[in-house]
Design a protein around this motif. Structure first.
Motif, PDB file in Angstrom:
ATOM      1  N   GLU A  61       0.819  -1.206   0.000  1.00 27.34           N
ATOM      2  CA  GLU A  61       0.000   0.000   0.000  1.00 27.34           C
ATOM      3  C   GLU A  61       0.858   1.263   0.000  1.00 27.34           C
ATOM      4  O   GLU A  61       0.481   2.276  -0.576  1.00 27.34           O
ATOM      5  CB  GLU A  61      -0.919   0.020   1.225  1.00 27.34           C
ATOM      6  CG  GLU A  61      -1.979  -1.046   1.210  1.00 27.34           C
ATOM      7  CD  GLU A  61      -2.702  -1.191   2.543  1.00 27.34           C
ATOM      8  OE1 GLU A  61      -2.465  -0.366   3.439  1.00 27.34           O
ATOM      9  OE2 GLU A  61      -3.495  -2.131   2.674  1.00 27.34           O
ATOM     10  N   GLU A  62       1.998   1.198   0.658  1.00 27.58           N
ATOM     11  CA  GLU A  62       2.894   2.350   0.782  1.00 27.58           C
ATOM     12  C   GLU A  62       4.294   1.930   0.343  1.00 27.58           C
ATOM     13  O   GLU A  62       5.140   1.589   1.177  1.00 27.58           O
ATOM     14  CB  GLU A  62       2.917   2.854   2.238  1.00 27.58           C
ATOM     15  CG  GLU A  62       1.592   3.296   2.778  1.00 27.58           C
ATOM     16  CD  GLU A  62       1.103   4.596   2.161  1.00 27.58           C
ATOM     17  OE1 GLU A  62       1.925   5.358   1.628  1.00 27.58           O
ATOM     18  OE2 GLU A  62      -0.108   4.832   2.215  1.00 27.58           O
ATOM     19  N   PRO A  63       4.571   1.935  -0.947  1.00 30.17           N
ATOM     20  CA  PRO A  63       5.854   1.422  -1.460  1.00 30.17           C
ATOM     21  C   PRO A  63       7.100   2.114  -0.886  1.00 30.17           C
ATOM     22  O   PRO A  63       8.174   1.534  -0.886  1.00 30.17           O
ATOM     23  CB  PRO A  63       5.763   1.661  -2.967  1.00 30.17           C
ATOM     24  CG  PRO A  63       4.333   1.879  -3.260  1.00 30.17           C
ATOM     25  CD  PRO A  63       3.693   2.370  -1.999  1.00 30.17           C
ATOM     26  N   GLN A  64       6.967   3.322  -0.374  1.00 33.00           N
ATOM     27  CA  GLN A  64       8.124   4.027   0.163  1.00 33.00           C
ATOM     28  C   GLN A  64       8.687   3.318   1.401  1.00 33.00           C
ATOM     29  O   GLN A  64       9.830   3.560   1.792  1.00 33.00           O
ATOM     30  CB  GLN A  64       7.818   5.487   0.477  1.00 33.00           C
ATOM     31  CG  GLN A  64       6.913   5.718   1.667  1.00 33.00           C
ATOM     32  CD  GLN A  64       5.435   5.823   1.294  1.00 33.00           C
ATOM     33  OE1 GLN A  64       5.007   5.313   0.277  1.00 33.00           O
ATOM     34  NE2 GLN A  64       4.668   6.482   2.144  1.00 33.00           N
ATOM     35  N   PHE A  65       7.903   2.434   2.033  1.00 29.93           N
ATOM     36  CA  PHE A  65       8.359   1.729   3.220  1.00 29.93           C
ATOM     37  C   PHE A  65       9.012   0.396   2.904  1.00 29.93           C
ATOM     38  O   PHE A  65       9.543  -0.274   3.779  1.00 29.93           O
ATOM     39  CB  PHE A  65       7.197   1.488   4.202  1.00 29.93           C
ATOM     40  CG  PHE A  65       6.660   2.747   4.794  1.00 29.93           C
ATOM     41  CD1 PHE A  65       7.475   3.636   5.442  1.00 29.93           C
ATOM     42  CD2 PHE A  65       5.319   3.048   4.690  1.00 29.93           C
ATOM     43  CE1 PHE A  65       6.983   4.806   5.999  1.00 29.93           C
ATOM     44  CE2 PHE A  65       4.801   4.213   5.238  1.00 29.93           C
ATOM     45  CZ  PHE A  65       5.649   5.094   5.900  1.00 29.93           C
ATOM     46  N   LYS A  66       8.987  -0.018   1.645  1.00 24.86           N
ATOM     47  CA  LYS A  66       9.531  -1.316   1.275  1.00 24.86           C
ATOM     48  C   LYS A  66      11.022  -1.369   1.596  1.00 24.86           C
ATOM     49  O   LYS A  66      11.773  -0.484   1.269  1.00 24.86           O
ATOM     50  CB  LYS A  66       9.316  -1.591  -0.193  1.00 24.86           C
ATOM     51  CG  LYS A  66       9.615  -3.010  -0.586  1.00 24.86           C
ATOM     52  CD  LYS A  66       8.985  -3.312  -1.917  1.00 24.86           C
ATOM     53  CE  LYS A  66       9.171  -4.757  -2.287  1.00 24.86           C
ATOM     54  NZ  LYS A  66       8.272  -5.639  -1.599  1.00 24.86           N
ATOM     55  N   GLY A  67      11.396  -2.441   2.301  1.00 24.72           N
ATOM     56  CA  GLY A  67      12.805  -2.644   2.624  1.00 24.72           C
ATOM     57  C   GLY A  67      13.259  -2.035   3.922  1.00 24.72           C
ATOM     58  O   GLY A  67      14.394  -2.222   4.339  1.00 24.72           O
ATOM     59  N   PHE A  68      12.411  -1.318   4.626  1.00 24.53           N
ATOM     60  CA  PHE A  68      12.816  -0.717   5.901  1.00 24.53           C
ATOM     61  C   PHE A  68      12.656  -1.681   7.017  1.00 24.53           C
ATOM     62  O   PHE A  68      11.873  -2.494   7.116  1.00 24.53           O
ATOM     63  CB  PHE A  68      12.007   0.553   6.188  1.00 24.53           C
ATOM     64  CG  PHE A  68      12.467   1.727   5.378  1.00 24.53           C
ATOM     65  CD1 PHE A  68      13.549   2.472   5.791  1.00 24.53           C
ATOM     66  CD2 PHE A  68      11.825   2.070   4.215  1.00 24.53           C
ATOM     67  CE1 PHE A  68      13.968   3.550   5.058  1.00 24.53           C
ATOM     68  CE2 PHE A  68      12.245   3.142   3.461  1.00 24.53           C
ATOM     69  CZ  PHE A  68      13.320   3.895   3.878  1.00 24.53           C
TER      70      PHE A  68
END
Length: 68
Positions: A61-68
């Motif tokens: 839903e919020e790709p900016q958080f991927k990998g954090f």
């Protein structure tokens, strides 16, 4: 603190709790305690699976958080 970071923090804490339960289950002298630790570890596995799915949903839903 964002919802994503709170969920990730909860996930990390629960993974630590599961690891601790696994260790206590291995070193416990009492067979009853071993069974309890093992059963609770299995319950935490279910919770961890659901929480990991929630993290994947949040990252979708919020790709900016991927990998954090």
């Amino acid at each position: 603190m964002t919802t994503h970071s709170k969920v990730r923090q909860t996930l990390a804490c629960l993974e630590g709790a599961k690891a601790t339960m696994d260790v206590y289950g291995e070193i416990s002298q009492d067979e009853q305690a071993r069974k309890i630790f093992h059963r609770n570890s299995q319950k935490l596995d279910l919770v961890l699976d659901r929480l990991k799915k929630r993290v994947r949903d949040l990252e979708f839903e919020e790709p900016q958080f991927k990998g954090f």
